[in-house]
Design a protein around this motif. Structure first.
Motif: not given
Lengths: 200, 231, 246
Positions: A26-27, A118, B36-38, B40, B123-124, B153
């Protein structure tokens, strides 16, 4: 000592947290638009992995293990304690850095809260448990893993800086390309897979 | 804070247009993975097969929904200074519940998912929804939001797993569907359709998940042009 | 802003509630966890003789595993000098349980020449005996291990089953998942006369019909790991098997 160097090289290149296990994506994807910010985040990751890994090792072995202080199997509290250690370490590091080195804080500061979530950090600690490392091995694994992650994010940031000027189909711009690039870098890193670190 | 509290009291629990939007938005316009690109990391590791992806998706839906509800219910009591840690503790607890349950009732999946169950904590998506939504909304809306994001998701996860398992091994949920087996398998497993198809090993490896998601993003953005990255 | 006191109180209450909840759950499920762990490794042991069990192994239940283990399997703990030990003797040496299935092989593996070895003797319904040996070694990422069932000539392989900690799914992990690959081992032999030859895993197809099997494409290192661990471990059983041959 040779063993530790082995583990360092292995965790930095062959079992790269970002490009072999795809942890901390993600980051990794969000903060890799320029090399400068990527550098800051990468440093912060090395730092936090290097600190949390030994602490979590101590917690896991001496507090939660069957041979620990309580003589009972408390591993079901592992997730909570690990993440609490990571979150509080990140906060502590943030405060210390802010107080003693404002210039470092200015370049690192905004990334520190990001690091708590993270997965490379928590993932590193969990891998350490499943690989049954001893204390010094855990430290080497933490530093190596952090260094590998640092290399990976710098590399993709550099590529992304350049690819901005390429003619990419509109829907693929930005995020899409970042995914594709990471995949290709992952394949490149798989080429390191068969290397025997003992040969170094 | 006081104003919103008053408004909240007036609103009854209902399922109208706004609530439906909470549920459907994360499926398309605001998809956790492709927009949102969370979250991954786990999307890549567990998508080699439909079965693991399914277990993971259910686990994330569970954690996301309940973490949202609990945080939302506690939102006025949670001290601001330790907000992050409290949220993480709530998530970590739910994830441990998932882990212990899987270990007791789905041991094979537990073995295969190994450390990736733990990684739901970071998991963000979960964390992001707590911070962005649950801290400011009622439990009911938060539940819908968590459910929507979890499902959004999970859908991507299953899509990636479908492509990877089908083209990588010619199987779905572990059942051989297409392609012949390698030579030494001939006597043991029947080849089904498209006997000429050779399983593509690349699809089984991690990097292929990246490629599959990249293509999904391409398709998604071509179909929904307002998501295109203009910068 | 909350005061420090109220923050502390909140954190204290939260952690107590959470750890009590988890401790409660853990205790409630503990017996199931332990049973699952035990059945999992027992099932892996039985997988090596799955053809001789007279039941469909793909649908075997946990109860059936336990039943076969209780009825038809004799567990022996041996060392590398060919001595066998009773459960009492094993426990006296500081082990937690005395049977072969109680050995923690991850720990034993690290002891090298000092290690104890589990041996399972399975008696088929027709009275024939099968000897299930254990092997452990290194794959690409982490450890791999497996069970090897020998016929009563102590030479011919009746079946094998492998497992691994972290091999790549679809490549190295095939040593466990790919039933057809595992089947290749059946009928292979360990000895040529008195000479221990073990089984080689050959890239590009087995050349020798008796001592070699095909490698899995894309998983050379894991395959070599399998060959190495067989070479390492099976020879450790030799002294004891010789006493059985007698």
């Amino acid at each position: 000592m040779g063993d530790l160097i082995n583990i360092f090289i292995k965790s930095a290149f062959i079992e790269n947290l970002a490009l072999a296990y795809f942890l901390g994506m993600c980051s990794y994807l969000a903060v890799s638009k320029t090399v400068k910010t990527a550098f800051g985040l990468g440093l912060a990751v090395i730092f936090v992995l290097g600190i949390t890994m030994p602490i979590n090792w101590v917690i896991n072995t001496w507090l939660l293990g069957e041979n620990g202080v309580f003589q009972t199997d408390l591993t079901f509290l592992r997730f909570i304690l690990f993440i609490a250690v990571i979150a509080s370490m990140v906060q502590l590091v943030e405060m210390v850095v802010e107080k003693y080195s404002p210039s470092l804080y200015n370049s690192l500061g905004i990334f520190l809260p990001l690091i708590t979530v993270n997965c490379a950090i928590l993932g590193g600690s969990l891998f350490m448990v499943s690989k049954e490392y001893n204390f010094s091995e855990a430290v080497a694994f933490g530093l190596g893993g952090g260094f590998g992650w640092f290399l990976a994010i710098i590399a993709i940031a550099a590529i992304r800086e350049k690819i901005k000027y390429s003619d990419v189909p509109a829907p693929m711009r930005g995020l899409g390309m970042a995914f594709l690039l990471t995949g290709m870098m992952g394949m490149a890193f798989m080429g390191l897979m068969g290397i025997d670190p003992a040969a170094f | 804070m006081a104003e919103t509290a008053v408004i909240e009291k007036k609103e009854a629990i209902k399922f109208g247009k706004k609530e439906r939007k909470l549920l459907t938005d994360p499926l398309d316009d605001n998809n956790p993975i492709t927009v949102q690109v969370l979250g991954i990391c786990s999307a890549l590791a567990v998508t080699t097969g439909m079965k693991n992806a399914m277990v993971m998706a259910v686990a994330v839906v569970f954690v996301c929904t309940f973490a949202n509800v609990i945080t939302s219910a506690l939102r006025k009591a949670i001290p601001k200074q330790v907000r992050m840690i409290v949220q993480l503790v709530i998530i970590a607890t739910l994830v441990t519940v998932v882990e212990l349950t899987l270990k007791a009732y789905a041991f094979e999946s537990y073995k295969q998912l190994s450390v990736f169950i733990g990684l739901i904590i970071t998991n963000c998506i979960v964390m992001g929804r707590l911070e962005a939504f649950a801290m400011a909304n009622r439990p009911y809306e938060s539940a819908l939001d968590g459910l929507g994001n979890g499902v959004g998701y999970g859908i991507i996860l299953l899509m990636v797993a479908f492509i990877r398992e089908l083209f990588g091994k010619g199987e779905l949920f572990g059942y051989k569907l297409i392609g012949a087996a390698p030579e030494y398998m001939v006597n043991t497993l029947d080849s089904k359709w498209f006997g000429w198809y050779q399983g593509n090993n690349l699809m089984v490896l991690f990097p292929s998940a990246m490629f599959v998601i990249a293509v999904l993003i391409w398709v998604h953005r071509a179909w929904n042009p307002k998501l295109v990255d203009v910068s | 802003m909350h005061s420090t006191g109220s923050v502390l109180r909140f954190v204290l209450i939260l952690t107590t509630v959470v750890s009590l909840l988890l401790a409660f759950l853990q205790n409630g499920l503990k017996s199931r966890h332990e049973m699952n762990e035990a059945v999992y490794s027992k099932k892996a042991t039985l997988a090596s003789i799955s053809d001789h069990l007279n039941i469909d192994f793909s649908t075997i239940t946990d109860e059936q595993v336990e039943e076969i283990f209780a009825k038809s399997i004799e567990q022996v703990v041996v060392n590398q000098d060919g001595q066998a030990f009773t459960p009492e003797e094993v426990m006296a040496m500081g082990y937690k349980g005395g049977s072969a299935s109680d050995l923690d092989m991850a720990k034993e593996h690290k002891k090298g020449a000092e290690k104890m070895l589990p041996l399972y003797v399975f008696t088929k319904s027709d009275g024939k005996k099968y000897y299930i040996l254990y092997a452990r070694g290194k794959g690409l990422w982490d450890e791999i291990w497996g069970c090897i069932a020998l016929k009563d000539d102590f030479n011919t392989i009746a079946g094998v089953s492998f497992d691994h900690k972290a091999e790549t799914p679809g490549l190295g992990a095939e040593i466990k998942d790919n039933k057809a690959w595992v089947k290749q081992f059946i009928g292979k032999k360990l000895y040529d006369g008195d000479e221990f030859k073990s089984i080689k895993v050959r890239k590009g197809g087995a050349k020798d019909p008796v001592y070699e099997v095909d490698a899995i494409s894309g998983a050379t290192i894991t395959g070599d790991g399998v060959a190495d661990m067989l070479d390492d471990y099976l020879v450790d059983y030799e002294p004891f098997l010789k006493t059985l041959k007698g």
